[in-house]
Motif scaffolding. Structure first.
Motif, PDB file in Angstrom:
ATOM      1  N   HIS A   1     124.949  21.357  16.025  1.00 41.43           N
ATOM      2  CA  HIS A   1     125.495  20.209  16.628  1.00 41.43           C
ATOM      3  C   HIS A   1     124.912  18.982  16.252  1.00 41.43           C
ATOM      4  N   PHE A   2     125.623  17.877  16.572  1.00 43.56           N
ATOM      5  CA  PHE A   2     125.076  16.466  16.205  1.00 43.56           C
ATOM      6  C   PHE A   2     124.234  15.540  17.228  1.00 43.56           C
ATOM      7  N   ILE A   3     124.122  16.221  18.515  1.00 46.28           N
ATOM      8  CA  ILE A   3     123.550  15.754  19.537  1.00 46.28           C
ATOM      9  C   ILE A   3     122.070  15.787  19.389  1.00 46.28           C
ATOM     10  N   PRO A   4     121.345  14.967  19.945  1.00 47.76           N
ATOM     11  CA  PRO A   4     119.968  15.023  20.105  1.00 47.76           C
ATOM     12  C   PRO A   4     119.544  16.159  20.894  1.00 47.76           C
TER      13      PRO A   4
ATOM     14  N   VAL B   1     121.301   6.375   8.722  1.00 47.34           N
ATOM     15  CA  VAL B   1     121.640   7.034  10.013  1.00 47.34           C
ATOM     16  C   VAL B   1     120.268   7.442  10.668  1.00 47.34           C
ATOM     17  N   ARG B   2     119.225   8.052   9.858  1.00 50.65           N
ATOM     18  CA  ARG B   2     118.055   8.220  10.580  1.00 50.65           C
ATOM     19  C   ARG B   2     117.427   6.919  10.814  1.00 50.65           C
ATOM     20  N   SER B   3     117.531   5.794  10.245  1.00 54.20           N
ATOM     21  CA  SER B   3     116.653   4.673  10.575  1.00 54.20           C
ATOM     22  C   SER B   3     117.275   4.030  11.824  1.00 54.20           C
ATOM     23  N   LEU B   4     118.431   4.485  12.416  1.00 55.72           N
ATOM     24  CA  LEU B   4     118.941   4.076  13.552  1.00 55.72           C
ATOM     25  C   LEU B   4     118.205   4.748  14.672  1.00 55.72           C
ATOM     26  N   GLU B   5     117.711   5.725  14.462  1.00 56.91           N
ATOM     27  CA  GLU B   5     116.821   6.358  15.643  1.00 56.91           C
ATOM     28  C   GLU B   5     115.681   5.442  16.183  1.00 56.91           C
ATOM     29  N   GLU B   6     115.157   4.402  15.162  1.00 58.85           N
ATOM     30  CA  GLU B   6     114.248   3.732  15.565  1.00 58.85           C
ATOM     31  C   GLU B   6     114.920   2.481  16.435  1.00 58.85           C
ATOM     32  N   VAL B   7     116.165   2.061  16.018  1.00 56.34           N
ATOM     33  CA  VAL B   7     116.743   1.049  16.723  1.00 56.34           C
ATOM     34  C   VAL B   7     117.001   1.579  18.180  1.00 56.34           C
ATOM     35  N   LEU B   8     117.509   2.821  18.424  1.00 56.37           N
ATOM     36  CA  LEU B   8     117.665   3.494  19.852  1.00 56.37           C
ATOM     37  C   LEU B   8     116.247   3.304  20.579  1.00 56.37           C
TER      38      LEU B   8
ATOM     39  N   GLU C   1     106.118   9.112  24.130  1.00 53.10           N
ATOM     40  CA  GLU C   1     107.562   9.626  24.100  1.00 53.10           C
ATOM     41  C   GLU C   1     108.499   9.267  23.087  1.00 53.10           C
ATOM     42  N   ARG C   2     108.006   8.551  22.011  1.00 53.58           N
ATOM     43  CA  ARG C   2     108.904   8.316  20.895  1.00 53.58           C
ATOM     44  C   ARG C   2     108.966   9.574  19.991  1.00 53.58           C
ATOM     45  N   ARG C   3     107.981  10.629  19.891  1.00 53.00           N
ATOM     46  CA  ARG C   3     108.341  11.642  19.139  1.00 53.00           C
ATOM     47  C   ARG C   3     109.264  12.801  19.670  1.00 53.00           C
ATOM     48  N   THR C   4     109.371  12.724  21.053  1.00 51.30           N
ATOM     49  CA  THR C   4     110.293  13.482  21.803  1.00 51.30           C
ATOM     50  C   THR C   4     111.818  12.974  22.211  1.00 51.30           C
ATOM     51  N   LYS C   5     111.883  11.655  21.914  1.00 52.67           N
ATOM     52  CA  LYS C   5     113.113  10.850  22.266  1.00 52.67           C
ATOM     53  C   LYS C   5     113.843  10.610  21.024  1.00 52.67           C
ATOM     54  N   ARG C   6     113.286   9.549  20.173  1.00 49.61           N
ATOM     55  CA  ARG C   6     114.041   8.951  19.018  1.00 49.61           C
ATOM     56  C   ARG C   6     113.044   8.924  17.872  1.00 49.61           C
ATOM     57  N   HIS C   7     113.269   9.651  16.855  1.00 47.68           N
ATOM     58  CA  HIS C   7     112.408   9.275  15.577  1.00 47.68           C
ATOM     59  C   HIS C   7     113.117   9.605  14.518  1.00 47.68           C
ATOM     60  N   PRO C   8     112.840   8.932  13.131  1.00 49.36           N
ATOM     61  CA  PRO C   8     113.652   9.178  11.980  1.00 49.36           C
ATOM     62  C   PRO C   8     113.141  10.342  11.441  1.00 49.36           C
TER      63      PRO C   8
END
Length: 307
Positions: free
Chosen positions: A33-36, A74-81, A91-98
């Motif tokens: 799947h492509f979802i987080p 695409v991975r770098s966009l996780e930092e933006v999110l 929370e950063r590690r469990t939410k959005r991280h490249p």
């Protein structure tokens, strides 16, 4: 790929290797799947030094230089999110991280039987099966982007998958008036691609206009659009896919569009031939959130389409 996978496994400690390896028949191989979400495999964020470098080398082995650059973007966009959504550092590690992306190895890369590997996380799912030194499956291939566009001023605009949108829109606008209603199926776009997380493609009869019925300008644009999707894959995969497309007949490749015709309007398109389907959707977050996938109508994951 086999050499890169073997080097990667050699750099892992015992517990990491247990996380990273599965039998080729393990149901996890088709659990994509492509979802987080929480995933199996070993995460990039748990790797350091040689292990981290060899993980990235394995990913690069399945892509062209341009494709690998796209994956990094695409991975770098996780930092933006993460910046958009807020939250503290814990929370950063469990939410959005490249580095919240995972590698899984299915079977033995050093053996003679079929084996495979997957690289996956939010908006990325790359899946390969290899037998006797040859890639026998490279789908599903999913790449997404959120935000689809970051505008930081003149000369500082990033659109990771922008060309996949722009060429398709040119193809839509190149349609003669008498073709519009057949190619442009609705001013309302579906809210996502079909088949996310499902092992085999979800398809119906091809819709839209056939390549054979297009103008020369449209035919060139459709080939340009296919080339844009193929640019991420290594030459062996491109050759295989084009052989399958030509065997099925380029004349029967269809293009169809849903939604608005302008930038920032929700839209969706499908390119479908006898052997493959591309599905693209940009409807979420005010049409600034892209999902795009290439699937094999004979069957993804080196499995028959009925499984």
């Amino acid at each position: 790929m086999a050499q890169s996978a073997a080097r990667f496994l050699e750099t892992l400690d015992y517990s990491q290797k247990l996380q990273a390896t599965f039998s080729y028949e393990d149901p996890e191989r088709i659990n994509w799947h492509f979802i987080p979400r929480e995933r199996k495999g070993v995460g990039l964020w748990d790797l350091k030094g040689a292990a981290f470098d060899s993980a990235n080398a394995l990913v690069a082995s399945g892509l062209t230089a341009a494709g690998y650059q796209t994956v990094l973007q695409v991975r770098s966009l996780e930092e933006v999110l993460y910046l958009f959504e807020g939250g503290d550092e814990a929370e950063r590690r469990t939410k959005r991280h490249p580095h919240k992306y995972y590698i899984s190895i299915f079977g033995n890369p050093a053996g003679k039987s079929v084996w495979g590997w997957r690289f996956e996380g939010h908006h990325l799912s790359l899946n390969f099966s290899i037998k006797n030194g040859k890639i026998i499956s490279s789908t599903p291939e999913f790449i997404g982007a959120n935000p689809g566009q970051i505008d930081a001023g003149p000369g500082r605009i990033l659109r990771v998958l922008g060309k996949r949108e722009d060429v398709a829109r040119q193809l839509l606008k190149a349609a003669p008036d008498d073709q519009q209603s057949k190619l442009w199926l609705s001013k309302e776009a579906p809210n996502d691609i079909r088949g996310g997380g499902i092992a085999q493609p979800v398809v119906d009869d091809a819709k839209g206009v056939r390549y054979a019925d297009m103008t020369p300008e449209q035919q060139k644009l459709l080939k340009d659009l296919l080339a844009e999707y193929l640019t991420a894959m290594p030459a062996t995969v491109v050759k295989q896919r084009m052989q399958q497309i030509n065997k099925g007949g380029m004349d029967d490749v269809h293009f169809a569009w849903w939604g608005g015709s302008e930038l920032n309007e929700p839209h969706h398109y499908v390119v479908q031939g006898p052997t493959f389907i591309i599905e693209y959707n940009n409807t979420q977050n005010s049409a600034n959130h892209v999902h795009a996938i290439w699937r094999n109508l004979a069957g993804d994951f080196n499995l028959p389409a009925t499984e």
